[in-house]
Design an enzyme around this catalytic site. Structure first.
Site, PDB file in Angstrom:
ATOM      1  N   GLY A  36     -39.253 -23.373  -4.893  1.00 16.57           N
ATOM      2  CA  GLY A  36     -40.382 -22.647  -5.482  1.00 16.57           C
ATOM      3  C   GLY A  36     -41.610 -23.530  -5.453  1.00 16.57           C
ATOM      4  N   GLN A  96     -30.953 -24.218 -15.401  1.00 19.83           N
ATOM      5  CA  GLN A  96     -30.383 -25.505 -14.979  1.00 19.83           C
ATOM      6  C   GLN A  96     -29.006 -25.756 -15.582  1.00 19.83           C
ATOM      7  OE1 GLN A  96     -33.305 -28.653 -15.294  1.00 19.83           O
ATOM      8  NE2 GLN A  96     -34.743 -27.575 -13.956  1.00 19.83           N
ATOM      9  N   HIS A 118     -38.887 -32.217 -14.875  1.00 20.07           N
ATOM     10  CA  HIS A 118     -39.244 -31.954 -16.264  1.00 20.07           C
ATOM     11  C   HIS A 118     -37.996 -32.315 -17.066  1.00 20.07           C
ATOM     12  CE1 HIS A 118     -41.036 -30.214 -19.751  1.00 20.07           C
ATOM     13  NE2 HIS A 118     -40.716 -28.945 -19.557  1.00 20.07           N
ATOM     14  N   GLY A 144     -47.227 -27.240  -7.972  1.00 13.31           N
ATOM     15  CA  GLY A 144     -46.674 -27.628  -6.673  1.00 13.31           C
ATOM     16  C   GLY A 144     -47.665 -27.482  -5.526  1.00 13.31           C
ATOM     17  N   ASP A 201     -45.443 -32.407 -22.357  1.00 13.89           N
ATOM     18  CA  ASP A 201     -45.677 -31.375 -21.344  1.00 13.89           C
ATOM     19  C   ASP A 201     -45.709 -29.993 -21.992  1.00 13.89           C
ATOM     20  OD1 ASP A 201     -45.717 -30.954 -18.267  1.00 13.89           O
ATOM     21  OD2 ASP A 201     -44.305 -29.463 -18.999  1.00 13.89           O
ATOM     22  N   GLU A 205     -49.137 -27.516 -22.338  1.00 13.42           N
ATOM     23  CA  GLU A 205     -49.276 -26.155 -21.807  1.00 13.42           C
ATOM     24  C   GLU A 205     -49.429 -25.128 -22.925  1.00 13.42           C
ATOM     25  OE1 GLU A 205     -45.907 -26.453 -19.337  1.00 13.42           O
ATOM     26  OE2 GLU A 205     -44.492 -25.583 -20.750  1.00 13.42           O
ATOM     27  N   GLU A 237     -69.923 -16.021 -18.772  1.00 14.71           N
ATOM     28  CA  GLU A 237     -70.172 -17.101 -19.729  1.00 14.71           C
ATOM     29  C   GLU A 237     -68.886 -17.791 -20.179  1.00 14.71           C
ATOM     30  OE1 GLU A 237     -72.345 -19.600 -20.973  1.00 14.71           O
ATOM     31  OE2 GLU A 237     -73.414 -17.885 -20.143  1.00 14.71           O
ATOM     32  N   SER A 262     -77.260 -29.593 -20.058  1.00 13.49           N
ATOM     33  CA  SER A 262     -78.576 -29.860 -20.662  1.00 13.49           C
ATOM     34  C   SER A 262     -78.414 -30.543 -22.017  1.00 13.49           C
ATOM     35  CB  SER A 262     -79.323 -28.540 -20.858  1.00 13.49           C
ATOM     36  OG  SER A 262     -78.699 -27.796 -21.885  1.00 13.49           O
TER      37      SER A 262
HETATM   38  P1  NAD Z   1     -40.089 -21.892  -9.447  1.00 12.74           P
HETATM   39  O1  NAD Z   1     -39.724 -20.764 -10.338  1.00 12.74           O
HETATM   40  O2  NAD Z   1     -41.390 -21.892  -8.725  1.00 12.74           O
HETATM   41  O3  NAD Z   1     -38.952 -22.071  -8.332  1.00 12.74           O
HETATM   42  C1  NAD Z   1     -37.594 -22.132  -8.666  1.00 12.74           C
HETATM   43  C2  NAD Z   1     -36.751 -22.186  -7.403  1.00 12.74           C
HETATM   44  O4  NAD Z   1     -35.383 -22.305  -7.768  1.00 12.74           O
HETATM   45  C3  NAD Z   1     -36.848 -20.959  -6.516  1.00 12.74           C
HETATM   46  O5  NAD Z   1     -36.771 -21.375  -5.171  1.00 12.74           O
HETATM   47  C4  NAD Z   1     -35.598 -20.181  -6.896  1.00 12.74           C
HETATM   48  O6  NAD Z   1     -35.184 -19.312  -5.853  1.00 12.74           O
HETATM   49  C5  NAD Z   1     -34.620 -21.308  -7.101  1.00 12.74           C
HETATM   50  N1  NAD Z   1     -33.467 -21.016  -7.936  1.00 12.74           N
HETATM   51  C6  NAD Z   1     -33.412 -20.229  -9.050  1.00 12.74           C
HETATM   52  N2  NAD Z   1     -32.164 -20.237  -9.570  1.00 12.74           N
HETATM   53  C7  NAD Z   1     -31.425 -21.064  -8.784  1.00 12.74           C
HETATM   54  C8  NAD Z   1     -30.071 -21.472  -8.777  1.00 12.74           C
HETATM   55  N3  NAD Z   1     -29.210 -21.037  -9.720  1.00 12.74           N
HETATM   56  N4  NAD Z   1     -29.660 -22.323  -7.799  1.00 12.74           N
HETATM   57  C9  NAD Z   1     -30.505 -22.768  -6.855  1.00 12.74           C
HETATM   58  N5  NAD Z   1     -31.813 -22.404  -6.799  1.00 12.74           N
HETATM   59  C10 NAD Z   1     -32.252 -21.570  -7.754  1.00 12.74           C
HETATM   60  O7  NAD Z   1     -39.924 -23.225 -10.328  1.00 12.74           O
HETATM   61  P2  NAD Z   1     -40.940 -24.457 -10.465  1.00 12.74           P
HETATM   62  O8  NAD Z   1     -42.144 -24.000 -11.206  1.00 12.74           O
HETATM   63  O9  NAD Z   1     -41.068 -25.129  -9.143  1.00 12.74           O
HETATM   64  O10 NAD Z   1     -40.123 -25.385 -11.464  1.00 12.74           O
HETATM   65  C11 NAD Z   1     -39.060 -26.208 -11.039  1.00 12.74           C
HETATM   66  C12 NAD Z   1     -38.995 -27.413 -11.967  1.00 12.74           C
HETATM   67  O11 NAD Z   1     -40.205 -28.165 -11.838  1.00 12.74           O
HETATM   68  C13 NAD Z   1     -38.863 -27.072 -13.446  1.00 12.74           C
HETATM   69  O12 NAD Z   1     -38.051 -28.047 -14.054  1.00 12.74           O
HETATM   70  C14 NAD Z   1     -40.297 -27.184 -13.945  1.00 12.74           C
HETATM   71  O13 NAD Z   1     -40.379 -27.456 -15.326  1.00 12.74           O
HETATM   72  C15 NAD Z   1     -40.766 -28.360 -13.132  1.00 12.74           C
HETATM   73  N6  NAD Z   1     -42.228 -28.477 -12.997  1.00 12.74           N
HETATM   74  C16 NAD Z   1     -42.958 -27.415 -12.577  1.00 12.74           C
HETATM   75  C17 NAD Z   1     -44.323 -27.538 -12.397  1.00 12.74           C
HETATM   76  C18 NAD Z   1     -45.156 -26.394 -11.885  1.00 12.74           C
HETATM   77  O14 NAD Z   1     -46.357 -26.563 -11.792  1.00 12.74           O
HETATM   78  N7  NAD Z   1     -44.628 -25.253 -11.515  1.00 12.74           N
HETATM   79  C19 NAD Z   1     -44.967 -28.766 -12.662  1.00 12.74           C
HETATM   80  C20 NAD Z   1     -44.178 -29.872 -13.051  1.00 12.74           C
HETATM   81  C21 NAD Z   1     -42.795 -29.698 -13.210  1.00 12.74           C
HETATM   82 MG    MG Z   2     -47.016 -29.629 -17.156  1.00 16.56          MG
END
Ligand code: NAD
Ligand code: MG
Length: 344
Positions: A36, A96, A118, A144, A201, A205, A237, A262
């Site tokens: 993702g 997870q 995370h 990402g 974190d 948010e 605004e 300003s």
């Molecule tokens: P996302 O929702 O964008 O993507 C999740 C991915 O995992 C997808 O490809 C989905 O198909 C896959 N997936 C879902 N269930 C699954 C499973 N059971 N087995 C295998 N794959 C599976 O998630 P994200 O936003 O990239 O977040 C991923 C991690 O990164 C999280 O721990 C999040 O907290 C962390 N994180 C995200 C961001 C962000 O900006 N999005 C920033 C920092 C950290």
């Molecule tokens: Mg964050």
């Protein structure tokens, strides 16, 4: 010189490219689970950094085709993990536990490095890794899309790193090498703990970045429109112009913002800002932080997700149906350069 601000905490250690052994990364066999927002950025950056990377996904899951389009040959988690020396878990936080129980725990090599972006699942006890593996996190401080774009432009998004468990005695160096591979050392990698990363974190948010800013913008928009001002003017605004201010803050903190607005805006900021975001807002922030620290927020969100997200969907609809969204869509339609931008 003024005396230091009373809330100044100790400075954490920051690592950069000079502290990395890049061969530690190229020696690993990395599996990125999930493709993702973060998964795509990590996998592509690591590949460009010369790492041996595979992308592991659920068969038929929505990201499979995207991974193939980017030149990967995705494999299932169970297939990829036994061969991996590094497993980065980039599935949604709420999934997870199940992923770990069903597809990771019994397939991890002894001495593998289990990574997260995370600390949520480990910190709140959703995932309890075996003693035989290293456990750490590399958390880019940005979405990402930015992690990928900055990397291709020779820049990098700063990262936090933390080691939760060091089975091999090399967990720190391996984790830093991974952070280097995603571009983090270009901007700096700050060492923290799983607890600090997770709690700050979530707080960021909720109170400032997503929750705080959108409520402030909405309240400003409603205050103006309730007083009879045009929604279009209120939108420009309170929402549109926010980007200008945020860019200045991002580039140079409060000093740079003050430099570019300003003196009238500065005076209004200094005298009225603390009246709007007053002591009660700080008390509310403290209450939100307490629910993060005692696990109440995590429990509530995991239950909401498990039980079908009824409340979440209703709240989301209310946000998206706000009049500010309607007027905003009309105004943005005139600005072609805002359309079709890459997704964060
Ligand atoms: P996302 O929702 O964008 O993507 C999740 C991915 O995992 C997808 O490809 C989905 O198909 C896959 N997936 C879902 N269930 C699954 C499973 N059971 N087995 C295998 N794959 C599976 O998630 P994200 O936003 O990239 O977040 C991923 C991690 O990164 C999280 O721990 C999040 O907290 C962390 N994180 C995200 C961001 C962000 O900006 N999005 C920033 C920092 C950290
Ligand atoms: Mg964050």
């Amino acid at each position: 010189m003024n005396a230091p601000h009373p809330n100044t905490p100790p400075t954490p250690t920051v690592f950069d490219t000079r502290h990395v052994d890049p061969e530690l990364l190229t020696a690993e066999r990395v599996v990125v689970v999930g493709y993702g927002s973060q998964g795509r950025a990590h996998a592509l950056n690591l590949r460009d950094a010369g790492a041996h990377v595979r992308v592991a996904l659920r068969p038929g899951g929505p990201s499979w085709a995207q991974a193939e389009a980017d030149g990967w040959s995705p494999v299932t988690v169970a297939e990829a993990v036994p061969e991996a020396t590094v497993v980065m878990v980039l599935a949604p936080d709420m999934r997870q536990r199940e992923l770990f129980e069903q597809q990771l725990r019994d397939h991890l090599q002894a001495g593998a490095l289990l990574l997260f972006a995370h600390g949520f699942a480990v910190h709140y006890g959703e995932v309890n890794p075996p003693d035989s593996v290293d456990v750490a996190l590399v958390a880019p401080k940005g979405p990402g899309g930015l992690v990928r774009r900055q990397y291709t432009e020779g820049k990098g998004v700063p990262c936090l790193m933390a080691v939760h468990q060091d089975a091999t005695g090399r967990a720190h160096a391996r984790t830093l090498a991974y952070a280097h591979g995603v571009g983090g050392t270009r901007a700096g990698v700050l060492e923290t703990s799983f607890g600090e990363e997770t709690e700050t974190d979530l707080f960021g948010e909720q109170a400032v970045l997503c929750g705080g800013v959108t409520e402030l913008v909405t309240a400003g928009f409603e205050t103006l429109t309730d007083a009879g001002y045009a929604p279009e003017v209120a939108y420009f605004e309170c929402l549109h112009e926010l980007k200008l201010i945020v860019d200045l803050l991002h580039e140079g903190g409060l000093a740079r913002m003050h430099e570019f607005v300003s003196e009238t805006a500065q005076y209004g900021d200094l005298t009225r800002g603390p009246r709007v975001v007053d002591q009660r807002v700080r008390e509310n922030m403290k209450a939100v932080l307490t629910e993060i620290q005692n696990g109440e927020f995590a429990r509530q969100w995991l239950a909401e997700d498990r039980e079908g997200r009824v409340n979440y969907e209703a709240l989301m609809r209310r946000d998206l149906e706000h009049p500010m969204e309607t007027v905003g869509a009309q105004l943005r339609a005139r600005m072609s350069w805002l359309q079709g931008g890459e997704r964060a």
